[in-house]
Design a protein around this motif. Sequence first.
Motif, mmCIF file in Angstrom:
data_model
loop_
_atom_site.group_PDB
_atom_site.id
_atom_site.type_symbol
_atom_site.label_atom_id
_atom_site.label_comp_id
_atom_site.label_asym_id
_atom_site.label_seq_id
_atom_site.Cartn_x
_atom_site.Cartn_y
_atom_site.Cartn_z
ATOM 1 N N VAL A 173 88.664 9.164 33.875
ATOM 2 C CA VAL A 173 90.051 8.789 33.630
ATOM 3 C C VAL A 173 90.596 9.632 32.498
ATOM 4 C CG1 VAL A 173 89.828 6.435 34.472
ATOM 5 C CG2 VAL A 173 89.328 6.886 32.106
ATOM 6 N N VAL A 181 90.716 2.976 40.402
ATOM 7 C CA VAL A 181 91.333 3.185 39.092
ATOM 8 C C VAL A 181 92.803 3.515 39.283
ATOM 9 C CG1 VAL A 181 91.235 4.484 36.930
ATOM 10 C CG2 VAL A 181 89.135 4.075 38.217
ATOM 11 N N SER A 182 93.667 2.825 38.569
ATOM 12 C CA SER A 182 95.103 3.080 38.696
ATOM 13 C C SER A 182 95.455 4.471 38.196
ATOM 14 C CB SER A 182 95.892 2.031 37.918
ATOM 15 O OG SER A 182 95.493 1.998 36.555
ATOM 16 N N GLY A 183 96.500 5.051 38.816
ATOM 17 C CA GLY A 183 96.950 6.386 38.447
ATOM 18 C C GLY A 183 96.324 7.450 39.339
ATOM 19 N N CYS A 223 98.005 -1.366 42.657
ATOM 20 C CA CYS A 223 98.421 -0.048 42.164
ATOM 21 C C CYS A 223 99.439 0.639 43.059
ATOM 22 C CB CYS A 223 97.209 0.874 42.037
ATOM 23 S SG CYS A 223 95.760 0.181 41.246
ATOM 24 N N SER A 280 95.111 11.533 40.336
ATOM 25 C CA SER A 280 94.267 12.562 39.723
ATOM 26 C C SER A 280 95.077 13.827 39.472
ATOM 27 C CB SER A 280 93.077 12.885 40.620
ATOM 28 O OG SER A 280 92.401 14.028 40.148
ATOM 29 N N TRP A 305 89.727 1.347 30.420
ATOM 30 C CA TRP A 305 90.201 2.708 30.188
ATOM 31 C C TRP A 305 91.500 3.004 30.916
ATOM 32 C CZ3 TRP A 305 84.844 5.379 31.290
ATOM 33 C CH2 TRP A 305 83.947 5.029 30.273
ATOM 34 N N ALA A 306 91.841 2.200 31.906
ATOM 35 C CA ALA A 306 93.085 2.351 32.649
ATOM 36 C C ALA A 306 93.648 0.963 32.905
ATOM 37 C CB ALA A 306 92.842 3.095 33.965
ATOM 38 N N ARG A 307 94.903 0.900 33.340
ATOM 39 C CA ARG A 307 95.539 -0.409 33.548
ATOM 40 C C ARG A 307 94.752 -1.240 34.549
ATOM 41 N NH1 ARG A 307 98.832 -3.062 36.863
ATOM 42 N NH2 ARG A 307 98.998 -1.338 38.339
ATOM 43 N N MET A 345 91.076 -1.268 36.705
ATOM 44 C CA MET A 345 89.753 -0.705 36.977
ATOM 45 C C MET A 345 88.960 -1.763 37.727
ATOM 46 S SD MET A 345 88.768 1.448 33.515
ATOM 47 C CE MET A 345 87.422 2.302 34.372
ATOM 48 N N TYR A 366 96.589 5.414 42.936
ATOM 49 C CA TYR A 366 95.257 5.076 42.442
ATOM 50 C C TYR A 366 94.247 6.098 42.928
ATOM 51 C CZ TYR A 366 94.995 2.910 47.115
ATOM 52 O OH TYR A 366 95.046 2.674 48.472
#
Length: 220
Positions: A220, A112-114, A85, A116, A46-48, A50, A90
């Motif tokens: 995500v 998880v990358s990215g 990340c 919030s 779902w993300a680059r 995980m 992340y």
Amino acid sequence: MSYELPDSGFEDCIFCKIVSGDAEASWESRPTGDSRVVCFHNRLKWARVMLLIIPATHMSQTELWESDVLADAARLTVEMGDKHCGDEGYRAISNFGLQAHQSQPHGHIHVVSGISRQIQSARRIYRISDVDSVNVDEFEVEDSPFAAGISPAEPTTQREMWQSGQILDASRAALDTSKQHSPNGFRLMSSFEPSGLGNLAGENQASLFLLGGGQLGLYV
């Protein structure tokens, strides 16, 4: 607690089978004789990035977040976040109960990358408590019926909180807060934001967010 998933024990646990070598995984940090936590890639895409960080021995989410094993898991979270990340930031996420989309009873932290967007746009409402070394504040957060931010009383960075015993103080305060405000399930999440100055992510102010109070969206 009512949010705990039915748990048939380590014999039927897919995470235990991965640790023992009876199920395959793409490893980042394999079990060794003295390692209390391990890390492998989530099969979800779902993300680059995980990743899953889990205790090497079988325990529930609550047991993980109440124990000193969390300190090892938190340090590995930062290590893996830095490795995969650093430029984009992340999140570290744990789901408790079906309302928060927990699917495995074996305790775990998602990396998880990215960052919030929920936490970025959160608006503080008022101070719930300031007990011992942590402050607990209620926040207004999009798509979350209840939200609280738990932070060290002495300001520090996200990296420093997760790499020190402060994460244990924050986690225990979060679990206590959940009993009153979200007993049927919740999510714990920290966002490690990139600095934009070439430094590693996580120089933003330390906070562990509790999201709950009802059905939550996916993480995500």
